[in-house]
Design a protein around this motif. Structure first.
Motif, PDB file in Angstrom:
ATOM      1  N   TYR A  43       0.824  -1.219   0.000  1.00 41.91           N
ATOM      2  CA  TYR A  43       0.000   0.000   0.000  1.00 41.91           C
ATOM      3  C   TYR A  43       0.856   1.267   0.000  1.00 41.91           C
ATOM      4  O   TYR A  43       0.588   2.223   0.724  1.00 41.91           O
ATOM      5  N   ARG A  44       1.876   1.269  -0.863  1.00 42.97           N
ATOM      6  CA  ARG A  44       2.744   2.457  -0.944  1.00 42.97           C
ATOM      7  C   ARG A  44       2.333   3.411  -2.064  1.00 42.97           C
ATOM      8  O   ARG A  44       2.626   4.599  -1.991  1.00 42.97           O
ATOM      9  N   ASP A  45       1.706   2.891  -3.099  1.00 44.43           N
ATOM     10  CA  ASP A  45       1.338   3.704  -4.258  1.00 44.43           C
ATOM     11  C   ASP A  45      -0.045   3.306  -4.741  1.00 44.43           C
ATOM     12  O   ASP A  45      -0.340   2.110  -4.870  1.00 44.43           O
ATOM     13  N   ALA A  46      -0.867   4.301  -5.015  1.00 42.70           N
ATOM     14  CA  ALA A  46      -2.180   4.068  -5.621  1.00 42.70           C
ATOM     15  C   ALA A  46      -2.214   4.812  -6.948  1.00 42.70           C
ATOM     16  O   ALA A  46      -1.883   5.999  -7.013  1.00 42.70           O
ATOM     17  N   TRP A  47      -2.609   4.103  -8.011  1.00 44.71           N
ATOM     18  CA  TRP A  47      -2.573   4.659  -9.359  1.00 44.71           C
ATOM     19  C   TRP A  47      -3.940   4.548 -10.021  1.00 44.71           C
ATOM     20  O   TRP A  47      -4.719   3.647  -9.725  1.00 44.71           O
ATOM     21  N   SER A  48      -4.166   5.436 -10.968  1.00 42.72           N
ATOM     22  CA  SER A  48      -5.277   5.290 -11.892  1.00 42.72           C
ATOM     23  C   SER A  48      -4.932   6.087 -13.144  1.00 42.72           C
ATOM     24  O   SER A  48      -4.595   7.276 -13.059  1.00 42.72           O
ATOM     25  N   VAL A  49      -4.988   5.409 -14.277  1.00 41.54           N
ATOM     26  CA  VAL A  49      -4.685   6.055 -15.558  1.00 41.54           C
ATOM     27  C   VAL A  49      -5.828   5.759 -16.506  1.00 41.54           C
ATOM     28  O   VAL A  49      -6.285   4.617 -16.606  1.00 41.54           O
ATOM     29  N   GLY A  50      -6.313   6.789 -17.195  1.00 47.14           N
ATOM     30  CA  GLY A  50      -7.436   6.595 -18.098  1.00 47.14           C
ATOM     31  C   GLY A  50      -7.345   7.504 -19.305  1.00 47.14           C
ATOM     32  O   GLY A  50      -6.600   8.491 -19.323  1.00 47.14           O
ATOM     33  N   PHE A  51      -8.139   7.168 -20.323  1.00 50.99           N
ATOM     34  CA  PHE A  51      -8.128   7.977 -21.544  1.00 50.99           C
ATOM     35  C   PHE A  51      -9.484   7.925 -22.219  1.00 50.99           C
ATOM     36  O   PHE A  51     -10.255   6.966 -22.066  1.00 50.99           O
ATOM     37  N   ASP A  52      -9.776   9.002 -22.933  1.00 48.95           N
ATOM     38  CA  ASP A  52     -10.897   8.999 -23.862  1.00 48.95           C
ATOM     39  C   ASP A  52     -10.314   9.270 -25.244  1.00 48.95           C
ATOM     40  O   ASP A  52      -9.118   9.085 -25.463  1.00 48.95           O
ATOM     41  N   GLY A  53     -11.136   9.713 -26.183  1.00 50.34           N
ATOM     42  CA  GLY A  53     -10.618   9.948 -27.526  1.00 50.34           C
ATOM     43  C   GLY A  53      -9.795  11.205 -27.660  1.00 50.34           C
ATOM     44  O   GLY A  53      -9.215  11.444 -28.725  1.00 50.34           O
ATOM     45  N   ARG A  54      -9.709  12.006 -26.575  1.00 47.13           N
ATOM     46  CA  ARG A  54      -9.009  13.297 -26.672  1.00 47.13           C
ATOM     47  C   ARG A  54      -7.781  13.370 -25.790  1.00 47.13           C
ATOM     48  O   ARG A  54      -6.707  13.788 -26.246  1.00 47.13           O
ATOM     49  N   ILE A  55      -7.916  13.009 -24.526  1.00 48.69           N
ATOM     50  CA  ILE A  55      -6.793  13.166 -23.605  1.00 48.69           C
ATOM     51  C   ILE A  55      -6.601  11.910 -22.765  1.00 48.69           C
ATOM     52  O   ILE A  55      -7.501  11.087 -22.622  1.00 48.69           O
ATOM     53  N   THR A  56      -5.398  11.819 -22.209  1.00 45.62           N
ATOM     54  CA  THR A  56      -5.064  10.776 -21.242  1.00 45.62           C
ATOM     55  C   THR A  56      -4.674  11.460 -19.945  1.00 45.62           C
ATOM     56  O   THR A  56      -3.922  12.436 -19.959  1.00 45.62           O
ATOM     57  N   ILE A  57      -5.187  10.950 -18.824  1.00 43.56           N
ATOM     58  CA  ILE A  57      -4.884  11.525 -17.513  1.00 43.56           C
ATOM     59  C   ILE A  57      -4.392  10.412 -16.603  1.00 43.56           C
ATOM     60  O   ILE A  57      -4.957   9.317 -16.581  1.00 43.56           O
ATOM     61  N   GLY A  58      -3.333  10.698 -15.861  1.00 37.20           N
ATOM     62  CA  GLY A  58      -2.815   9.758 -14.885  1.00 37.20           C
ATOM     63  C   GLY A  58      -2.798  10.374 -13.499  1.00 37.20           C
ATOM     64  O   GLY A  58      -2.549  11.577 -13.343  1.00 37.20           O
ATOM     65  N   VAL A  59      -3.088   9.559 -12.488  1.00 29.66           N
ATOM     66  CA  VAL A  59      -3.130  10.023 -11.099  1.00 29.66           C
ATOM     67  C   VAL A  59      -2.289   9.086 -10.246  1.00 29.66           C
ATOM     68  O   VAL A  59      -2.380   7.859 -10.378  1.00 29.66           O
ATOM     69  N   TRP A  60      -1.467   9.662  -9.403  1.00 37.52           N
ATOM     70  CA  TRP A  60      -0.714   8.895  -8.403  1.00 37.52           C
ATOM     71  C   TRP A  60      -1.044   9.447  -7.029  1.00 37.52           C
ATOM     72  O   TRP A  60      -1.128  10.680  -6.841  1.00 37.52           O
ATOM     73  N   VAL A  61      -1.213   8.553  -6.037  1.00 36.80           N
ATOM     74  CA  VAL A  61      -1.479   8.949  -4.651  1.00 36.80           C
ATOM     75  C   VAL A  61      -0.561   8.134  -3.743  1.00 36.80           C
ATOM     76  O   VAL A  61      -0.409   6.918  -3.931  1.00 36.80           O
ATOM     77  N   GLY A  62       0.039   8.765  -2.763  1.00 35.11           N
ATOM     78  CA  GLY A  62       0.901   8.059  -1.818  1.00 35.11           C
ATOM     79  C   GLY A  62       1.738   9.029  -1.013  1.00 35.11           C
ATOM     80  O   GLY A  62       1.514  10.246  -1.042  1.00 35.11           O
ATOM     81  N   ARG A  63       2.696   8.479  -0.293  1.00 31.07           N
ATOM     82  CA  ARG A  63       3.626   9.319   0.462  1.00 31.07           C
ATOM     83  C   ARG A  63       4.901   9.484  -0.339  1.00 31.07           C
ATOM     84  O   ARG A  63       5.445   8.510  -0.865  1.00 31.07           O
ATOM     85  N   PRO A  64       5.428  10.710  -0.436  1.00 32.02           N
ATOM     86  CA  PRO A  64       6.650  10.918  -1.210  1.00 32.02           C
ATOM     87  C   PRO A  64       7.846  10.130  -0.675  1.00 32.02           C
ATOM     88  O   PRO A  64       8.749   9.794  -1.443  1.00 32.02           O
ATOM     89  N   ASP A  65       7.856   9.846   0.630  1.00 28.00           N
ATOM     90  CA  ASP A  65       8.986   9.118   1.202  1.00 28.00           C
ATOM     91  C   ASP A  65       8.871   7.610   1.015  1.00 28.00           C
ATOM     92  O   ASP A  65       9.739   6.850   1.464  1.00 28.00           O
TER      93      ASP A  65
END
Length: 704
Positions: free
Chosen positions: A533-555
């Motif tokens: 449980y150090r990193d939580a990700w979600s990456v998605g796209f439609d026909g125009r853009i792609t967006i990525g999200v990262w959540v966690g502690r920098p350390d």
């Protein structure tokens, strides 16, 4: 001869002749001319280079200011263009109040100087200086503390010199950039942003009059120290403009009711990580243009800040949005708050190498689709299995039994993904992702293994978003571009998957059940959670853009319970909502895409069987490609023709045997287990045969 008695001897004065007087006048004139010329020469060259120095500004794709950096001495002086950047009302007031004959004189307004001299004689002190805007610019270029005749003469000479070197628009632009507004503020842009929090493109009458008044005595009228003095000066400008017929009395009266700001606002700091990086790369560049969209950047920064606060202390959030067609970065949020030490705000988490969890699974499935041994509607087993000493388990520690491949990817089941990776090859997956532009980091002295399919490798959010944008582009990626002035020659598309496989992956991900705040079947997305449980990700796209999200502690410390689906996916769908546009449709299925239910698939594709299950007990041999040999080089155009055919010969297998080239079916082999196929073109090609019972063989060749 002697004089007579009683006579006086008088001597007449010697009078110079006319020619002698002219000679003396010429000598005096020449001497004065030489003295004046020597004095002018002693002034040195016009310091235009110093006058043109400005703060480095970072702007978005539309020219909107993202961030400015103070000059080395701490001054804020932003570049400005009068016609493009300044409100016409302000320019009208400025010229009417300071220099109404600006566009007709040659740097010095003799009428204004005469008026100033008359006022000095009649009042006994300086009432007005008679300086033109060009003369004021000369004073700003070479500042003098005291007002004197010598200083005025110097301004006159410099003003004439400036008018000879620059046109009127250039002079006005320089003045607007250098005019003092108190403290370390220089120029109308810095003043307007600091006092009103906006660019000077649209100023009210009150604001315009105030900005005209402040440079007259910038320190005595500083808004953050003497707001009442500044207000009185503004009102005098308004009164003068009414007297001169420049503005209506009613408008001036209304403007006087507006209070003046008493505090300075901070300079904008949007996309601070992008700005810092571009500053390091584009040294000594006055204006750095980025591909970002300021409105979207601001919206996603607010989203990251709000969600990080809700998730708890020490949690950081990073968001990256990319235009699919061009690879241009539209928003880059490296942390929720650049100045918050607790969340390591100055660390850009879009560039941090972290474990991707399950976010690489779509590319495993993509290679499996490309190789042609599995289809989204094929069935695959999710049961306990062991690969040597490695026994993968699902996130919820349960198994689903036999499921469609589509569901296995949508549910992010681990066993099917590892089984397919075992067939595809971890080294091949690693090589393909690197080929597409991703920089993967493995533990020291380790080679790619099956664990990389579940997060056993390091990758950045930037590279992950680049890979997913390749799915939206039907199989080729573009290196991300964030600085508009970067050269584009090195940004050729890079191969990730063939078009059919990329479309199939996107089509599967489009059906992934969204979080509670999401809309079904509008965004293709994948989540991931790294080990511990150090990193939580979600990456998605439609026909125009792609967006990525990262959540966690920098350390890198674990956060109990944090998961991609619950922590990152809701942020992803909110980010798409904050683009202000409805999700765009994904591309249509490419030509050659097999669209069929499981029952209508070719027999070999109805169920995935691991390689170990291909050996039969009935004595039949599995198919084996005898020609061409694996790893061979084939010359198919030795006769100089532009296209050619290539024979394929197979031993064993149960007829009918299907032939695939780069994952696309090209027909069946004849009864002799042979077929002549069209060359797919120069480069590497993957040839696969699948018999009626699902047994397969594959070779990789190089065609030249």
């Amino acid at each position: 001869m002697s004089a007579g008695i009683g006579q006086t001897n008088t001597i007449s004065p010697i009078r110079p002749s006319g020619r002698t007087g002219l000679t003396i006048f010429a000598a005096v004139s020449l001497t004065l001319t030489v003295m004046v010329a020597a004095w002018v020469v002693s002034l040195g060259p016009l310091p235009l280079a110093v006058a043109r120095e400005v703060s480095t500004t970072v702007v978005d794709r539309h020219g909107k200011l993202l961030r400015a950096y103070a000059m080395a001495d701490g001054r804020w002086r932003l570049p400005v263009h009068a016609e493009r950047d300044i409100d016409p009302t302000y320019l009208k007031l400025l010229l009417a109040y300071e220099d109404r004959r600006f566009y007709s004189h040659g740097g010095v307004d003799l009428l204004a100087l005469g008026r100033a001299a008359l006022q000095l004689v009649t009042s006994g002190h300086i009432v007005s200086g008679g300086s033109t805007i060009t003369m004021q610019l000369a004073r700003l270029m070479e500042p003098r503390r005291q007002r004197s005749i010598s200083a005025k003469l110097r301004q006159i000479v410099r003003a004439i010199e400036i008018e000879r070197r620059l046109n009127k628009d250039q002079i006005l632009d320089l003045y607007l950039a250098m005019a003092p507004y108190g403290g370390n503020l220089e120029g109308i842009r810095a003043a307007s942003i600091a006092y009103f929090g906006k660019e000077p493109k649209r100023l009210s009458l009150s604001e315009a009059a105030l900005l005209v008044a402040l440079p007259q005595s910038p320190e005595n009228r500083r808004l953050d120290r003497y707001p009442n003095v500044a207000l009185a000066a503004r009102d005098r400008v308004l009164d003068r403009m009414v007297e001169d017929g420049v503005i209506a009395n009613d408008d001036a009266t209304a403007a006087k009711t507006v209070p003046v700001p008493a505090v300075r606002k901070p300079m904008p700091i949007l996309a601070p990580h992008s700005a810092d990086q571009s500053m390091a790369l584009m040294k000594n560049t006055p204006v750095i243009a980025l591909t970002l969209d300021a409105s979207l950047q601001q919206a996603l920064e607010m989203l990251a800040r709000d969600r990080a606060a809700a998730l708890g202390p020490n949690i950081s959030v990073a968001i990256l949005a990319v235009d699919n067609a061009s690879g241009e970065v539209l928003a880059h949020v490296g942390s929720p708050d650049y100045f918050e030490d607790r969340r390591a705000g100055q660390v850009d988490m879009t560039r941090a190498v972290r474990s991707p969890g399950s976010t690489l699974k779509p590319f495993i499935y993509g290679l499996a689709f490309e190789d042609g041994f599995v289809h989204p509607e094929s069935l695959i087993d999710d049961r306990p299995i062991r690969f040597g000493s490695y026994a993968p388990e699902n996130f919820d520690m349960t198994f689903q039994g036999t499921v469609p491949v589509r569901k296995a990817l949508q549910m992010s089941l681990n066993v099917p993904a590892v089984a397919l990776l075992d067939r595809v090859g971890a080294s091949r997956l690693s090589s393909r992702l690197r080929q597409a532009g991703a920089r993967l980091e493995l533990p020291k002295d380790e080679t790619p293994g099956l664990a990389m399919g579940l997060g056993g490798v390091g990758i950045t959010l930037q590279d992950l978003v680049q890979l997913y944008s390749g799915l939206a582009r039907l199989g080729d990626t573009r290196p991300l571009l964030e600085i508009r002035s970067e050269r584009s020659e090195a940004r050729e598309p890079q191969r990730l998957l063939d078009q059919v496989a990329a479309w199939q992956v996107g089509n599967v991900l489009l059906g992934t059940p969204p979080p509670e705040n999401g809309i079904h079947n509008r965004i293709a997305f994948k989540t991931g959670t790294s080990y511990g449980y150090r990193d939580a990700w979600s990456v998605g796209f439609d026909g125009r853009i792609t967006i990525g999200v990262w959540v966690g502690r920098p350390d890198g410390a674990p956060v109990q319970g944090i998961a991609g689906r619950t922590a990152a996916a809701p942020i992803l769908f909110d980010a798409f909502a904050r683009t202000g546009k409805l999700p765009a449709a994904l591309p249509k299925a490419p030509k050659g895409t097999l669209m069929a239910s499981n029952a209508k698939l070719p027999v070999p594709l109805r169920r995935y069987r691991p390689l170990g299950e291909l050996v039969r007990n009935d004595g039949e041999r599995t198919p084996h490609i005898q020609f061409p040999l694996n790893g061979s080089r084939i010359d198919v155009s030795g006769d100089g023709t532009s296209s050619a055919s290539m024979p394929v010969k197979v031993a064993g297998g149960v007829l009918p045997i299907t032939m695939l080239v780069n994952g696309v079916a090209v027909g069946e082999l004849d009864s002799r287990r042979q077929r002549l196929i069209d060359s797919p073109g120069p480069g590497f090609a993957r040839l696969t045969v699948i018999d009626a019972k699902g047994a397969a063989d594959t070779v990789i060749i190089r065609i030249q």
